[in-house]
Each structure stands twice: as structure tokens, then as C-alpha cells.
Write a protein that holds these residues in place. Structure first.
Motif, PDB file in Angstrom:
ATOM      1  N   ASN A 231       0.798  -1.224   0.000  1.00 56.93           N
ATOM      2  CA  ASN A 231       0.000   0.000   0.000  1.00 56.93           C
ATOM      3  C   ASN A 231       0.836   1.282   0.000  1.00 56.93           C
ATOM      4  O   ASN A 231       0.288   2.363  -0.050  1.00 56.93           O
ATOM      5  N   ILE A 232       2.151   1.164   0.113  1.00 65.37           N
ATOM      6  CA  ILE A 232       2.990   2.371   0.201  1.00 65.37           C
ATOM      7  C   ILE A 232       3.783   2.542  -1.093  1.00 65.37           C
ATOM      8  O   ILE A 232       4.504   1.636  -1.512  1.00 65.37           O
ATOM      9  N   HIS A 233       3.633   3.706  -1.699  1.00 67.80           N
ATOM     10  CA  HIS A 233       4.358   3.987  -2.932  1.00 67.80           C
ATOM     11  C   HIS A 233       5.858   4.055  -2.645  1.00 67.80           C
ATOM     12  O   HIS A 233       6.292   4.666  -1.671  1.00 67.80           O
ATOM     13  N   ASP A 234       6.637   3.431  -3.519  1.00 70.22           N
ATOM     14  CA  ASP A 234       8.056   3.261  -3.231  1.00 70.22           C
ATOM     15  C   ASP A 234       8.918   4.426  -3.709  1.00 70.22           C
ATOM     16  O   ASP A 234       9.669   4.309  -4.661  1.00 70.22           O
ATOM     17  N   ILE A 235       8.818   5.559  -3.030  1.00 69.43           N
ATOM     18  CA  ILE A 235       9.756   6.654  -3.291  1.00 69.43           C
ATOM     19  C   ILE A 235      10.938   6.433  -2.347  1.00 69.43           C
ATOM     20  O   ILE A 235      10.744   6.286  -1.137  1.00 69.43           O
ATOM     21  N   PRO A 236      12.168   6.369  -2.879  1.00 69.40           N
ATOM     22  CA  PRO A 236      13.288   6.038  -1.992  1.00 69.40           C
ATOM     23  C   PRO A 236      13.609   7.172  -1.008  1.00 69.40           C
ATOM     24  O   PRO A 236      13.386   8.339  -1.295  1.00 69.40           O
ATOM     25  N   PHE A 237      14.118   6.786   0.141  1.00 67.89           N
ATOM     26  CA  PHE A 237      14.658   7.792   1.062  1.00 67.89           C
ATOM     27  C   PHE A 237      15.925   8.363   0.443  1.00 67.89           C
ATOM     28  O   PHE A 237      16.553   7.729  -0.399  1.00 67.89           O
ATOM     29  N   PHE A 238      16.322   9.561   0.877  1.00 68.91           N
ATOM     30  CA  PHE A 238      17.614  10.090   0.435  1.00 68.91           C
ATOM     31  C   PHE A 238      18.699   9.219   1.058  1.00 68.91           C
ATOM     32  O   PHE A 238      18.771   9.095   2.289  1.00 68.91           O
ATOM     33  N   LEU A 239      19.529   8.633   0.200  1.00 69.86           N
ATOM     34  CA  LEU A 239      20.540   7.685   0.673  1.00 69.86           C
ATOM     35  C   LEU A 239      21.467   8.314   1.711  1.00 69.86           C
ATOM     36  O   LEU A 239      21.778   7.706   2.743  1.00 69.86           O
ATOM     37  N   ASP A 240      21.896   9.553   1.456  1.00 79.81           N
ATOM     38  CA  ASP A 240      22.804  10.220   2.409  1.00 79.81           C
ATOM     39  C   ASP A 240      22.180  10.286   3.791  1.00 79.81           C
ATOM     40  O   ASP A 240      22.845  10.092   4.807  1.00 79.81           O
ATOM     41  N   GLN A 241      20.884  10.594   3.807  1.00 80.18           N
ATOM     42  CA  GLN A 241      20.197  10.786   5.081  1.00 80.18           C
ATOM     43  C   GLN A 241      20.088   9.461   5.847  1.00 80.18           C
ATOM     44  O   GLN A 241      20.338   9.407   7.050  1.00 80.18           O
ATOM     45  N   VAL A 242      19.732   8.408   5.131  1.00 79.38           N
ATOM     46  CA  VAL A 242      19.571   7.115   5.800  1.00 79.38           C
ATOM     47  C   VAL A 242      20.924   6.589   6.270  1.00 79.38           C
ATOM     48  O   VAL A 242      21.038   6.012   7.349  1.00 79.38           O
ATOM     49  N   LYS A 243      21.963   6.815   5.460  1.00 82.29           N
ATOM     50  CA  LYS A 243      23.300   6.383   5.887  1.00 82.29           C
ATOM     51  C   LYS A 243      23.732   7.136   7.146  1.00 82.29           C
ATOM     52  O   LYS A 243      24.333   6.565   8.054  1.00 82.29           O
ATOM     53  N   GLN A 244      23.379   8.412   7.196  1.00 79.10           N
ATOM     54  CA  GLN A 244      23.716   9.207   8.376  1.00 79.10           C
ATOM     55  C   GLN A 244      23.033   8.631   9.616  1.00 79.10           C
ATOM     56  O   GLN A 244      23.634   8.532  10.687  1.00 79.10           O
ATOM     57  N   MET A 245      21.771   8.247   9.463  1.00 79.17           N
ATOM     58  CA  MET A 245      21.024   7.674  10.601  1.00 79.17           C
ATOM     59  C   MET A 245      21.616   6.348  11.043  1.00 79.17           C
ATOM     60  O   MET A 245      21.533   5.968  12.191  1.00 79.17           O
ATOM     61  N   ASN A 246      22.105   5.608  10.047  1.00 78.88           N
ATOM     62  CA  ASN A 246      22.506   4.216  10.256  1.00 78.88           C
ATOM     63  C   ASN A 246      21.396   3.404  10.920  1.00 78.88           C
ATOM     64  O   ASN A 246      21.635   2.559  11.784  1.00 78.88           O
ATOM     65  N   MET A 247      20.186   3.717  10.521  1.00 75.56           N
ATOM     66  CA  MET A 247      19.022   2.928  10.942  1.00 75.56           C
ATOM     67  C   MET A 247      18.144   2.837   9.703  1.00 75.56           C
ATOM     68  O   MET A 247      18.185   3.721   8.849  1.00 75.56           O
ATOM     69  N   ILE A 248      17.355   1.775   9.624  1.00 72.44           N
ATOM     70  CA  ILE A 248      16.450   1.641   8.485  1.00 72.44           C
ATOM     71  C   ILE A 248      15.072   2.135   8.928  1.00 72.44           C
ATOM     72  O   ILE A 248      14.486   1.599   9.875  1.00 72.44           O
ATOM     73  N   PRO A 249      14.566   3.184   8.269  1.00 73.08           N
ATOM     74  CA  PRO A 249      13.243   3.701   8.645  1.00 73.08           C
ATOM     75  C   PRO A 249      12.166   2.734   8.148  1.00 73.08           C
ATOM     76  O   PRO A 249      12.424   1.940   7.241  1.00 73.08           O
ATOM     77  N   CYS A 250      10.971   2.788   8.703  1.00 74.09           N
ATOM     78  CA  CYS A 250       9.903   1.935   8.188  1.00 74.09           C
ATOM     79  C   CYS A 250       9.299   2.588   6.953  1.00 74.09           C
ATOM     80  O   CYS A 250       9.527   3.774   6.695  1.00 74.09           O
TER      81      CYS A 250
END
Ligand code: NAD
Ligand code: G6P
Ligand code: MN
Length: 434
Positions: A231-250
Motif C-alpha cells: 500500500n505504500i508507494h516506493d519513493i526512496p529515502f535520500f541515501l545520504d540521510q539514511v546512511k547518516q542515521m545508520n538505521m532503516i526507517p519503516c
């Protein structure tokens, strides 16, 4: 034998639940299952309930599926009560999606203005169910799937004063099913830790030597299927941002980290008469499913159910019940009382975390403090939810407006107030408290 009661038994997900119970019968010997619905869901209940009985009849086990509109009759001496109801059915969800969108805001089942109104409709009903349980099955566990699952579960603890409750979601299950193979591993070679609140959690992954492999998974996700629900459209997270978090968002974090793009996608797709809102699409899938369920030869869960966002939901629900019953101490991600696992939130509030599930319920696993950015988000979202719950219980208009004002997906101002007022009128029938 165990007595299971499922409220909202007419849901198209019921065969999924039956499949999960049949698979686990050896550790969870069920005697009877009661599927409860209301007048508006009577036809669905009969169709899917008959199908559910066929599934058991095709199994080696002797289990009776009772269908009833009398909740109190069903709850008597229950061991486990599962909830999967939708107040106002999919027509109410269409309004939750359509009305905010018509004012240029995200229209979504559990997020933004729509999610707030789903909570307003649902919380009074779950609190009624809890009152019945106190009287009719005071030792039962309540396993809640009804959305918004985090707020609904928290309201059960806070306002219902009922602690034997666990909230569940299939999103963590989907992540744990899809990700390990991205780095050439199996789930039992990895240690997953989730923390946050329902539809707003993050997770980290380590290998059995204790090395953090979250970053490795993140890199691979950008070239592969990430296992987000249908049900969720697959727009990717900004890679830089997710790498900075070092966590995988839901998956649902997309509505917050890429609001602009998600909104544009919704405006395009939902306003296309050939597509419609997610609830309109789901209505179509549901009609197809119920046609299949009517087939007297169908005695197993049909493939088409995987078109729904809640696919694999029984892996969470049935495994949780089996783990309580057989004291398995399995790792399951649940909405449960924090008790310090997420130190950025109060100890007595419900969070969605990795936990060991056994006879005594959930023992949440310490996650530790979140980095500043995620801590900020989480605290805003959790406090927003608490305002929503209080508004749902009291019917206080000013609190509803407060909730709208702090919700990050609702730009504040005249328009927000108009959306609030319009939703109050649209859902009047299901909002006696306002
Ligand atoms: P649905 O529209 O089929 O509704 C399920 C049933 O609930 C219907 O038969 C309806 O008549 C019944 N119902 C409505 N009000 C009721 C009441 N007061 N008492 C008893 N029954 C009542 O819904 P669905 O699409 O199958 O979803 C069911 C629920 O589960 C929703 O709240 C949905 O958001 C939730 N869900 C949660 C997850 C999760 O991850 N937690 C996954 C899938 C679905
Ligand atoms: C997800 C969520 C559920 C949500 C569902 C919607 O997997 O975890 O909480 O209800 O999808 O799916 P649907 O098919 O109804 O849009
Ligand atoms: Mn969910």
C-alpha cells in the motif's frame, strides 16, 4: 483447548489468520474460534466465516468456527481476543483519504488527518470491548491489529487500564523477511532491533559476531526490493540521510521524509478516476476476494490476498499468541509498554519495539537513546498521538485542533481547521463523542 475470539471477523484477512493457526496447531491447540462482527458486516462474516470453517475441515484438526453478531456471547471465557475491525468500513477510509487530499494534504489510513480520524472512530469502540473483557474474560490477552494500532493499543493501557494487550503490525515482519537475503544471510544469522512507535519505527541489524550490518543492508536496498507493504508507494529515502542515521526507517517514514513527493504521487494517482484512493483500490481487491471465498471448493488462503498491504499479518498475530501460550520467548516486534526500552519516551507509554514474548507477555529489549533528529521526530509524533487519544476519549474539539496543529503532515491554518470540520461532519455517525 484454547478459545480465540476475533472481533471484525468479517475481514478479508480472516483466512490469513486461520492459516497461521492451522500451521501452529501443535503448539497452540485451539478448541474453538469465535468470529464477531456487526450488522453492517453480516454478509462478509458469513462468507469468510464459512470459508474459515472449510479451512479447518480440510486440516487434520477438529476446530469449530462460530459466527456471531453478539460480542458478549463470544467473549465469555475467551483466552485470546484479537481485533481486526474497521469502524465505518472502507467507505469511512475513502473519506479519510479523499477529504484531506482535496485540500492538498496527505490522505492516508494511519497518517495525517485520516489517521487521526480513524483513531477518533476506533478508540471508543476498543474501550467498550475492554469493558466487556473485564467482565467476561478477565484473564484473556488482547492482541490488537486494529489501526492506528499504536494509538489504539496505548488507549487500551492508558484509558482502559488494561495491561494484557499487545499491538501488532506486519511491517517489521516484512522487513525481516525481505532484508537478510540482500546481504546473503538468513534471518537466524542476524539480530534485529526495532524501536519507535507503530508505523514510525526504525531498526538496526547486527550479525552474530555483533558487527553492525545496517549500512550494508541500506546500500543493497537501493538496488533491490526493500520489502515495503503493497500500500505504500516506493519513493526512496535520500541515501545520504539514511546512511547518516545508520538505521532503516519503516516504509511509512516516506510520508515524513519525502512528504512533497508522496503528496504529489497521491494527487496524481488518487485523482485519476481509473485508479482512485487506496481504499477504492482495496474495495476492488476485497470484492474479488469475497467472490473467491464464496467458492465451496476453496479451502485454503488464495494468492490474491497478497495484494493487500497486510500480507503476512498472521505471522505476527499467530506467532505472538503461540509464544504467550507456550512461553516461547520469541523475538517479535510489538506495541507494548516501554518500561525504559526507548529512554527518549516515558516508561509507561506504549512503544513499538523488539521484545521477547512469553507467558508473562512482552519483555521489551533496550534500544538506547536515539540520535537528536530521530528523537525529535519520535517525541513530536508520540505526543501528537497522546493528544489524539485524549480528544478521542473526551470529544474535545480544541484538543482535536491541537492534534491537527502539531501533526507534521497537516500545515496549520484556516485550511486545517476546514479539513477538521469537514471530517467531523463526514464521520458524524461514528463520532458520538464529538
Ligand atoms: P474491513 O473493512 O474488512 O473491516 C473488518 C470488519 O470489521 C468488517 O467486517 C466490519 O463489519 C467489522 N466491524 C466494523 N465495526 C465493528 C465493530 N464495532 N465491531 C465488530 N466488528 C466491526 O477491514 P480490513 O481491511 O480487513 O482491516 C481490518 C482492520 O485491521 C483495520 O483497522 C486495518 O487498519 C487493520 N489492519 C492492521 C494491520 C496492521 O499492520 N496492524 C494490517 C492489516 C489491517
Ligand atoms: C500495512 C500496514 C497496515 C495497513 C495495511 C494497509 O501493511 O502495516 O497497518 O493497514 O498495510 O493495507 P491495505 O491493503 O488495506 O491498503
Ligand atoms: Mn501496520
Amino acid at each position: 483447548g484454547v478459545k480465540i475470539v476475533t472481533i471484525g471477523g468479517g475481514s478479508s484477512y480472516t483466512p490469513e489468520l486461520m492459516e497461521g493457526f492451522i500451521k501452529r496447531y501443535d503448539e497452540l491447540p485451539i478448541r474453538e474460534i469465535w468470529l464477531v462482527d456487526i450488522e453492517d458486516g453480516k454478509e462478509k462474516l458469513e462468507t469468510v466465516g464459512t470459508m474459515a470453517q472449510r479451512m479447518w475441515d480440510a486440516s487434520p484438526y477438529d476446530v469449530k468456527v462460530h459466527l456471531t453478531l453478539d460480542r458478549r456471547e463470544a467473549l465469555k471465557d475467551a483466552d485470546f481476543v484479537t481485533t481486526q475491525f474497521r469502524v465505518g468500513l472502507l467507505d469511512a477510509r475513502i473519506k479519510d483519504e479523499r477529504i484531506p487530499l482535496s485540500y492538498g494534504m496527505v490522505g492516508q489510513e494511519t497518517n495525517g488527518a485520516g489517521g487521526i480520524f480513524k483513531a477518533f472512530r476506533t478508540i471508543p469502540v476498543i474501550l467498550d470491548i475492554v469493558e466487556d473483557m473485564k467482565e467476561l474474560c478477565p484473564n484473556a490477552w488482547l492482541i490488537n491489529f486494529t489501526n492506528p494500532a499504536g494509538m489504539v493499543t496505548d488507549a487500551v493501557v492508558r484509558y482502559g487500564k488494561w495491561d494484557k494487550v499487545l499491538g501488532l503490525c506486519n511491517v517489521p515482519v516484512g522487513a525481516m523477511m525481505a532484508e537478510p537475503e540482500l546481504i546473503g544471510k538468513t534471518l537466524d544469522e542476524l539480530v534485529y532491533s526495532f524501536a519507535g512507535i507503530n508505523h514510525f519505527h526504525w531498526h538496526r541489524v547486527r550479525d552474530l559476531q555483533g558487527n553492525d550490518v545496517t549500512g550494508e543492508i541500506i546500500e543493497k536496498m537501493y538496488s533491490n526490493d526493500s520489502g515495503i507493504p503493497a500500500n505504500i508507494h516506493d519513493i526512496p529515502f535520500f541515501l545520504d540521510q539514511v546512511k547518516q542515521m545508520n538505521m532503516i526507517p519503516c516504509g511509512y517514514h516516506r510520508y515524513y521524509y519525502r512528504t512533497e513527493e508522496m503528496l504529489n504521487h497521491m494527487l496524481e494517482e488518487y485523482n485519476d478516476p481509473a485508479v482512485g484512493t487506496r481504499a477504492q483500490q482495496v474495495k476492488q481487491t476485497e470484492a474479488e476476494l469475497f467472490e473467491l471465498y464464496k467458492d465451496p471448493n476453496l479451502d485454503h488462503k488464495p494468492e490474491q490476498l497478497s495484494k493487500r498491504g497486510g500480507a503476512h499479518y498472521s505471522d505476527a498475530a499467530c506467532e505472538t499468541i503461540a509464544s504467550i501460550y507456550a512461553n516461547k520467548n520469541t523475538h517479535i516486534v510489538v506495541s507494548t509498554k516501554n518500561n525504559g526500552a526507548v529512554p527518549d519516551l516515558p516508561a509507561d507509554t506504549v512503544v513499538e519495539v523488539s521484545a521477547y514474548i512469553g507467558a508473562a507477555g512482552a519483555r521489551p529489549i533496550a534500544f538506547g537513546e536515539l540520535p537528536a533528529a530521530e528523537k525529535g521526530w519520535l517525541q513530536v509524533m508520540k505526543n501528537m498521538e497522546q493528544v489524539v487519544e485524549e480528544a478521542a476519549v473526551t470529544g474535545n474539539y480544541a484538543l482535536a485542533l491541537q492534534a491537527f496543529t502539531i501533526n507534521p503532515l497537516i500545515p496549520s491554518g484556516e485550511t486545517a481547521k476546514r479539513v477538521l470540520d469537514e471530517l467531523l461532519i463526514a464521520h458524524k455517525k461514528y463520532l458520538p463523542q464529538f
